[in-house]
Design an enzyme around this catalytic site. Structure first.
Site, PDB file in Angstrom:
ATOM      1  N   LYS A   1       0.828  -1.222   0.000  1.00 15.96           N
ATOM      2  CA  LYS A   1       0.000   0.000   0.000  1.00 15.96           C
ATOM      3  C   LYS A   1       0.857   1.265   0.000  1.00 15.96           C
ATOM      4  CE  LYS A   1      -2.299  -0.775   3.812  1.00 15.96           C
ATOM      5  NZ  LYS A   1      -1.690  -2.026   4.226  1.00 15.96           N
TER       6      LYS A   1
ATOM      7  N   ARG B   1      -9.280   1.411   9.920  1.00 17.28           N
ATOM      8  CA  ARG B   1      -8.770   0.057  10.078  1.00 17.28           C
ATOM      9  C   ARG B   1      -9.759  -0.847  10.807  1.00 17.28           C
ATOM     10  NH1 ARG B   1      -2.909   0.742   9.167  1.00 17.28           N
ATOM     11  NH2 ARG B   1      -1.743  -1.048   9.895  1.00 17.28           N
TER      12      ARG B   1
ATOM     13  N   ARG C   1      11.554  -5.652   4.641  1.00 16.00           N
ATOM     14  CA  ARG C   1      11.328  -4.237   4.317  1.00 16.00           C
ATOM     15  C   ARG C   1      12.289  -3.342   5.092  1.00 16.00           C
ATOM     16  NH1 ARG C   1       5.235  -2.409   4.601  1.00 16.00           N
ATOM     17  NH2 ARG C   1       5.373  -2.958   6.787  1.00 16.00           N
TER      18      ARG C   1
ATOM     19  N   ARG D   1      11.881  -1.240  10.676  1.00 17.80           N
ATOM     20  CA  ARG D   1      10.855  -0.881  11.666  1.00 17.80           C
ATOM     21  C   ARG D   1      10.773  -1.945  12.752  1.00 17.80           C
ATOM     22  NH1 ARG D   1       5.476   0.283   8.304  1.00 17.80           N
ATOM     23  NH2 ARG D   1       4.607  -0.678  10.163  1.00 17.80           N
TER      24      ARG D   1
ATOM     25  N   ARG E   1       0.281  -8.526  13.642  1.00 19.87           N
ATOM     26  CA  ARG E   1      -0.272  -7.498  12.741  1.00 19.87           C
ATOM     27  C   ARG E   1      -1.171  -8.138  11.682  1.00 19.87           C
ATOM     28  NH1 ARG E   1       4.689  -4.613  10.533  1.00 19.87           N
ATOM     29  NH2 ARG E   1       3.190  -3.326   9.415  1.00 19.87           N
TER      30      ARG E   1
HETATM   31  P1  AMP Z   1       1.222   0.615   9.311  1.00 17.01           P
HETATM   32  O1  AMP Z   1       2.466   1.369   9.051  1.00 17.01           O
HETATM   33  O2  AMP Z   1       0.029   1.108   8.537  1.00 17.01           O
HETATM   34  O3  AMP Z   1       1.394  -0.878   9.169  1.00 17.01           O
HETATM   35  O4  AMP Z   1       0.835   0.879  10.853  1.00 17.01           O
HETATM   36  C1  AMP Z   1       1.736   0.547  11.899  1.00 17.01           C
HETATM   37  C2  AMP Z   1       0.978   0.416  13.213  1.00 17.01           C
HETATM   38  O5  AMP Z   1       0.343   1.669  13.537  1.00 17.01           O
HETATM   39  C3  AMP Z   1      -0.161  -0.607  13.229  1.00 17.01           C
HETATM   40  O6  AMP Z   1       0.318  -1.923  13.486  1.00 17.01           O
HETATM   41  C4  AMP Z   1      -1.040  -0.070  14.361  1.00 17.01           C
HETATM   42  O7  AMP Z   1      -0.490  -0.373  15.636  1.00 17.01           O
HETATM   43  C5  AMP Z   1      -0.914   1.440  14.166  1.00 17.01           C
HETATM   44  N1  AMP Z   1      -1.992   1.957  13.277  1.00 17.01           N
HETATM   45  C6  AMP Z   1      -1.846   2.464  12.018  1.00 17.01           C
HETATM   46  N2  AMP Z   1      -3.033   2.851  11.536  1.00 17.01           N
HETATM   47  C7  AMP Z   1      -3.950   2.620  12.501  1.00 17.01           C
HETATM   48  C8  AMP Z   1      -5.369   2.796  12.610  1.00 17.01           C
HETATM   49  N3  AMP Z   1      -6.084   3.322  11.609  1.00 17.01           N
HETATM   50  N4  AMP Z   1      -5.955   2.449  13.774  1.00 17.01           N
HETATM   51  C9  AMP Z   1      -5.258   1.969  14.805  1.00 17.01           C
HETATM   52  N5  AMP Z   1      -3.938   1.736  14.768  1.00 17.01           N
HETATM   53  C10 AMP Z   1      -3.277   2.067  13.635  1.00 17.01           C
END
Ligand code: AMP
Length: 219
Positions: free
Chosen positions: A13, A88, A127, A162, A173
């Protein structure tokens, strides 16, 4: 266009949203990037979010809803935007519906970037990302390595792995995605907004099929 991207962690994404945002010249709002920046800055939201992110579970809805309310209300969002990582779960999706209606706008497309489960873990654990918030470029040690080891091609910042891209957090996740985010495909499907794009293959190839799906000229 007001476009939302859905897809499991590792589906690509971030990469596709960045390319599309550059092509359409609209802002790319990534919830993960915003949260990581808040953690780095040590803001109240960042301090609250960190423990959830480290475990691979969702940060409380109120944090995200407040953050997106602030960003989506900015004048530069009037020409369209790309949402990546928010909403989400269903309660965030309902909050977004309300917010967009208050702002007299709505989503035009929801892209579901599909990838097989086998690919996801390998994509995520390999990554590497650029931590510079003006850049946030994404690489992969095998599929898309930086030209100079561990240095961002675009801005020269040292790349990082990360902490939530480590195997023990990745499993959680993916579980969180399946349980809470995947049901949104149906939520938006019922509104007739969902378009499927095959997320496997080279990023350029995926991007072309994305543009075809959105009917945006490739050149
Ligand atoms: P991402 O980089 O999108 O994979 O997000 C990393 C982490 O941020 C996720 O594993 C969640 O802990 C948190 N996160 C990101 N977006 C959301 C969301 N919309 N709602 C809740 N937690 C989020």
């Amino acid at each position: 266009m007001q476009i939302l991207f859905l897809g499991a962690p590792g589906a690509g994404k971030g990469t596709q949203c960045k390319k599309l945002a550059a092509k359409l010249k609209v802002p790319h709002l990534s919830s993960g990037d915003m949260l990581r920046e808040a953690v780095k800055q040590g803001t109240k939201a960042g301090v609250e979010a960190k423990s959830y992110m480290d475990k691979g579970v969702l940060v409380p809805d109120a944090v995200l809803i407040a953050m997106f309310e602030e960003f989506l209300s900015k004048p530069e969002m009037k020409g369209g935007f790309i949402l990546d990582g928010f909403p989400r779960n269903e309660s965030q999706a309902r909050a977004l519906d309300e917010l967009l209606s208050k702002l007299h706008t709505k989503l035009t497309d929801v892209i579901n970037l599909e990838t097989s489960d086998d690919l996801l873990e390998e994509r995520i654990t390999g990554r590497r990302v650029c931590p510079n918030k003006e850049c946030n470029a994404v690489y992969h040690i095998k599929f898309q390595p930086a030209k100079k080891d561990a240095i961002c091609d675009l801005c020269g910042t040292e790349l990082v792995h990360r902490s939530d891209d480590k195997p023990e957090v990745v499993k959680q996740r993916l579980k969180t995605y399946r349980e809470q985010t995947e049901p949104l495909i149906r939520y938006y499907g019922e509104k007739g907004l969902v378009k499927r794009v095959n997320g496997e293959g080279e990023p350029e190839q995926v991007f072309e099929s994305l543009l075809g799906t959105l009917k945006v000229a490739c050149k």
